[in-house]
Design a protein around this motif. Structure first.
Motif, PDB file in Angstrom:
ATOM      1  N   VAL A   1       0.854  -1.184   0.000  1.00  0.00           N
ATOM      2  CA  VAL A   1       0.000   0.000   0.000  1.00  0.00           C
ATOM      3  C   VAL A   1       0.895   1.242   0.000  1.00  0.00           C
ATOM      4  CG1 VAL A   1      -1.851   1.217   1.191  1.00  0.00           C
ATOM      5  CG2 VAL A   1      -1.739  -1.293   1.287  1.00  0.00           C
ATOM      6  N   ARG A   2       0.917   1.929  -1.121  1.00  0.00           N
ATOM      7  CA  ARG A   2       1.766   3.125  -1.252  1.00  0.00           C
ATOM      8  C   ARG A   2       0.958   4.409  -1.124  1.00  0.00           C
ATOM      9  NH1 ARG A   2       5.490   1.690  -6.432  1.00  0.00           N
ATOM     10  NH2 ARG A   2       7.114   2.823  -5.313  1.00  0.00           N
ATOM     11  N   GLN A   3      -0.373   4.299  -1.253  1.00  0.00           N
ATOM     12  CA  GLN A   3      -1.272   5.415  -0.980  1.00  0.00           C
ATOM     13  C   GLN A   3      -2.575   4.812  -0.458  1.00  0.00           C
ATOM     14  OE1 GLN A   3      -0.447   4.721  -4.295  1.00  0.00           O
ATOM     15  NE2 GLN A   3      -2.341   3.566  -4.601  1.00  0.00           N
ATOM     16  N   PRO A   4      -3.294   5.524   0.400  1.00  0.00           N
ATOM     17  CA  PRO A   4      -4.466   4.923   1.057  1.00  0.00           C
ATOM     18  C   PRO A   4      -5.624   4.648   0.109  1.00  0.00           C
ATOM     19  CG  PRO A   4      -3.686   6.876   2.241  1.00  0.00           C
ATOM     20  CD  PRO A   4      -2.988   6.861   0.917  1.00  0.00           C
ATOM     21  N   GLU A   5      -5.733   5.350  -0.992  1.00  0.00           N
ATOM     22  CA  GLU A   5      -6.925   5.254  -1.830  1.00  0.00           C
ATOM     23  C   GLU A   5      -6.938   3.958  -2.643  1.00  0.00           C
ATOM     24  OE1 GLU A   5      -4.773   7.839  -1.993  1.00  0.00           O
ATOM     25  OE2 GLU A   5      -5.888   9.175  -0.635  1.00  0.00           O
ATOM     26  N   GLY A   6      -8.162   3.451  -2.815  1.00  0.00           N
ATOM     27  CA  GLY A   6      -8.390   2.402  -3.798  1.00  0.00           C
ATOM     28  C   GLY A   6      -8.282   0.981  -3.317  1.00  0.00           C
ATOM     29  N   TRP A   7      -7.897   0.734  -2.067  1.00  0.00           N
ATOM     30  CA  TRP A   7      -7.627  -0.643  -1.681  1.00  0.00           C
ATOM     31  C   TRP A   7      -8.849  -1.406  -1.206  1.00  0.00           C
ATOM     32  CZ3 TRP A   7      -3.574  -3.345  -3.019  1.00  0.00           C
ATOM     33  CH2 TRP A   7      -2.439  -2.662  -3.436  1.00  0.00           C
ATOM     34  N   GLY A   8      -9.927  -0.753  -0.840  1.00  0.00           N
ATOM     35  CA  GLY A   8     -11.112  -1.489  -0.403  1.00  0.00           C
ATOM     36  C   GLY A   8     -10.770  -2.422   0.744  1.00  0.00           C
ATOM     37  N   GLU A   9     -11.326  -3.620   0.733  1.00  0.00           N
ATOM     38  CA  GLU A   9     -11.009  -4.594   1.779  1.00  0.00           C
ATOM     39  C   GLU A   9      -9.774  -5.422   1.449  1.00  0.00           C
ATOM     40  OE1 GLU A   9     -14.317  -7.074   2.733  1.00  0.00           O
ATOM     41  OE2 GLU A   9     -15.467  -5.453   3.639  1.00  0.00           O
ATOM     42  N   ALA A  10      -9.305  -5.366   0.186  1.00  0.00           N
ATOM     43  CA  ALA A  10      -8.142  -6.142  -0.257  1.00  0.00           C
ATOM     44  C   ALA A  10      -8.286  -7.606   0.125  1.00  0.00           C
ATOM     45  CB  ALA A  10      -6.859  -5.556   0.327  1.00  0.00           C
ATOM     46  N   ALA A  11      -9.473  -8.148  -0.126  1.00  0.00           N
ATOM     47  CA  ALA A  11      -9.806  -9.497   0.356  1.00  0.00           C
ATOM     48  C   ALA A  11      -8.965 -10.588  -0.293  1.00  0.00           C
ATOM     49  CB  ALA A  11     -11.297  -9.768   0.109  1.00  0.00           C
ATOM     50  N   ASN A  12      -8.444 -10.335  -1.506  1.00  0.00           N
ATOM     51  CA  ASN A  12      -7.701 -11.382  -2.208  1.00  0.00           C
ATOM     52  C   ASN A  12      -6.263 -11.521  -1.728  1.00  0.00           C
ATOM     53  OD1 ASN A  12      -9.746 -12.304  -3.939  1.00  0.00           O
ATOM     54  ND2 ASN A  12      -9.426 -10.570  -5.319  1.00  0.00           N
ATOM     55  N   TYR A  13      -5.818 -10.659  -0.846  1.00  0.00           N
ATOM     56  CA  TYR A  13      -4.431 -10.684  -0.400  1.00  0.00           C
ATOM     57  C   TYR A  13      -4.303 -11.403   0.943  1.00  0.00           C
ATOM     58  CZ  TYR A  13      -3.513  -7.315  -4.083  1.00  0.00           C
ATOM     59  OH  TYR A  13      -3.398  -6.698  -5.306  1.00  0.00           O
TER      60      TYR A  13
END
Length: 600
Positions: free
Chosen positions: A398-410
């Motif tokens: 994560v290099r910036q807070p925007e756009g990651w949502g729940e990141a469930a696939n990680y």
């Protein structure tokens, strides 16, 4: 996965298999060889070339034979030629009881102290080795296949290594065909790796790899050593319960090595000392191919149930530099970056086999062979990933807070500074690890290794219609777990080989669930039901929070129990006044594999 990606993946898979002559393992090895730049030989686990001179003492040599008089004669000739250890007793367990074997042993009795034990019929390797160890009189027990031939004086250094390390000691073995042709590469111990075709973590006899130059020439710590030549303290062997007797000529030495490992006994292969091993000489005499296949399926089910969980956890952690099994290679890393951005530089490249930058194209993104996928792209869609191994660790950088949502696939999320980590963690309800750009103690490898040591990979099956699956998944991810949600009809799938736990929210049990995974029944089941899972929790209708805490305690208890290794009752010392009474002694014990040995 989109259809065009599936078609491309199928063509690529077929091409690799053709090039590797149908072997998926060979294809994967070829991929690593092609991409890995040669480096200095690995030093981890490589020991000093010599141990302190051993004290004197009786060594009990256990040899099993089945109508193998010619191999016995060859083995004893090699001992006569090379051995200098003065105090040996040989316990020859004669499963065949044939006249030719009796004559060979009688002819050797004038120069060797031989105890000829005839149990009356064929027994398993584990069963008869355990009985012989109970009857042995030496401080050290040395198990030998009857198709071994010594090429140098091996007993003194093996005894020295046993005394110095307190562990299990094996030798470098050169495989020899029945026609006398010796292999070009030796076996230097046993490693474990995941087998994507079979869907589990498998042990295999190790040939030296590109990083094994030191390991192949010096005493080295290995995950396990083979029982074809295996020495250890007799007292400790008996205390651990010996070889587990559920096995029939397969996996019993790996299982025993794992028991010894968790008891603090390392496995040491003396790769500065060797012997030859005639491949298949005893295996082909034991049974026809159809029976051996039946035995293999049975042994496989026993091993996965007893040791599969432990093997997966240790192998996975070991690949990423944690406290686990040596792989003989380092992990391969793929970095997925957004279009127009620079890929991050990893501060610890020596910890990886190679690092490649990947970007999605019109046919998706090819992730074949990568052990770790580090994505900087919050828009990356895993449905466009071709050949992604179910065992690969997926990390969101994560290099910036925007756009990651729940990141469930990680599996896990990392950030390069504290403010971003805190902001994203609060917003999505998942821990975000701090990844220091300079590497070191909190570098990428250490973060991944800690995750693999402390957290679990969990599949939640069913419950999607009522929203229960999502509720449970969020709670587990909040605790740092890696979670995937699965429809009832879709389990098991190839991805099941990564699961430590499967939580069933709905009835949907298949007849062949992975035995190296803990199955938790999280729905109400009648007391009379034939399947209630490894852990039965029932529904959380009386309140989710209390039920969830109980779930966490049950999972950690199961994890601790499985990581403690398989356990067997200790074997008692025994004495047999007359070795001619061996058959009566053998029959005092129940043989768990008799039904497999005797069935046609």
């Amino acid at each position: 996965m989109p259809l065009i990606c599936r078609l491309t993946e199928a063509v690529e898979s077929a091409s690799r298999l053709i090039a590797a002559k149908g072997s998926r393992i060979a294809a994967l090895d070829a991929f690593y060889r092609e991409h890995t730049v040669a480096g200095p030989p690995a030093k981890a686990g490589v020991l000093d070339a010599g141990f302190a001179k051993p004290g004197s003492g009786l060594v009990s040599v256990v040899i099993l034979t089945l109508n193998g008089a010619d191999m016995l004669a060859s083995l004893f000739r090699s001992i006569r030629t090379h051995n200098t250890w003065p105090d040996l007793e040989f316990l020859v367990v004669d499963h065949g009881g044939d006249e030719e074997t009796r004559q060979v042993l009688a002819g050797l009795s004038s120069e060797f102290a031989i105890r000829h034990l005839v149990p009356g019929r064929n027994f398993s390797f584990a069963f008869s080795c355990n009985r012989a160890a109970q009857l042995a009189r030496g401080e050290t027990v040395l198990f030998l296949n009857n198709d071994i031939e010594f090429t140098e004086d091996a007993v003194p250094p093996m005894v020295a290594a046993c005394e110095a390390t307190g562990g299990l000691v094996g030798l470098k073995l050169w495989q020899k065909s029945p026609e006398g042709v010796v292999s070009e590469e030796p076996q230097i111990g046993i490693r474990l790796r995941w087998n994507l075709q079979q869907g589990w973590t498998v042990p295999y006899e190790t040939k030296p790899g590109p990083a094994d130059a030191l390991r192949a020439a010096r005493p080295s710590s290995m995950p396990v050593v083979t029982a074809a030549v295996l020495a250890c303290s007799r007292e400790r062997f008996l205390a651990l319960g010996g070889f587990p007797e559920e096995y029939l000529y397969a996996y019993e030495d790996v299982d025993f090595g794992l028991k010894a490992m968790v008891a603090g006994m390392p496995s040491i292969s003396l790769n500065n000392c060797s012997a030859t091993h005639i491949v298949g000489a005893t295996r082909f005499k034991r049974a026809r191919r159809t029976r051996r296949r039946r035995w293999h399926r049975y042994n496989l089910s026993v091993f996965r149930a007893r040791c599969g969980y432990l093997c997966r956890r240790h192998a996975w952690a070991g690949l990423f530099g944690g406290e686990g099994f040596d792989w003989g290679r380092r992990p391969a890393v793929a970095i997925v970056k957004p279009v127009g951005e620079e890929a991050p530089s990893l501060a610890e490249p020596s910890g990886f086999a190679f690092v490649d930058t990947k970007r999605r194209g019109p046919l998706g993104i090819n992730l074949y062979g990568y052990d770790l996928v580090l994505s900087c792209d919050p828009a990356f869609d895993f449905s466009y990933a071709r050949h992604l191994s179910p065992m690969a660790v997926t990390v969101a950088l994560v290099r910036q807070p925007e756009g990651w949502g729940e990141a469930a696939n990680y599996d896990l999320l990392v950030a390069e500074n504290e403010s971003i980590a805190a902001e994203v963690a609060e917003r999505i309800g998942r821990p975000v690890e701090l990844l220091r750009p300079e590497g070191g103690k909190e570098g990428l490898m250490s973060v991944v290794a800690r995750f693999l040591r402390d957290k679990h990979r969990i599949a939640i099956v069913g419950g999607e219609e009522e929203g229960r699956q999502l509720l449970l998944a969020r709670a587990l991810r909040h605790r740092g777990m890696s979670v995937r949600c699965v429809e009832t009809k879709a389990y098991p799938s190839p991805s099941a080989m990564r699961d430590d736990f499967v939580i069933w929210l709905k009835q949907g049990v298949r007849p062949s669930l992975p035995p190296d995974t803990c199955h938790i029944a999280a729905f109400d089941i009648p007391e009379s039901a034939s399947w209630r899972g490894d852990i039965y929790l029932g529904d959380w209708k009386d309140g989710f929070e209390g039920w969830f805490e109980l779930l966490m305690r049950e999972m950690e208890g199961y994890h601790s129990e499985r990581m403690a290794g398989p356990a067997d009752k200790p074997l008692a010392r025994d004495s047999l006044r007359e070795d001619t009474k061996a058959e009566a002694f053998w029959n005092e014990f129940a043989d768990p594999t008799e039904w497999l040995i005797t069935v046609s």
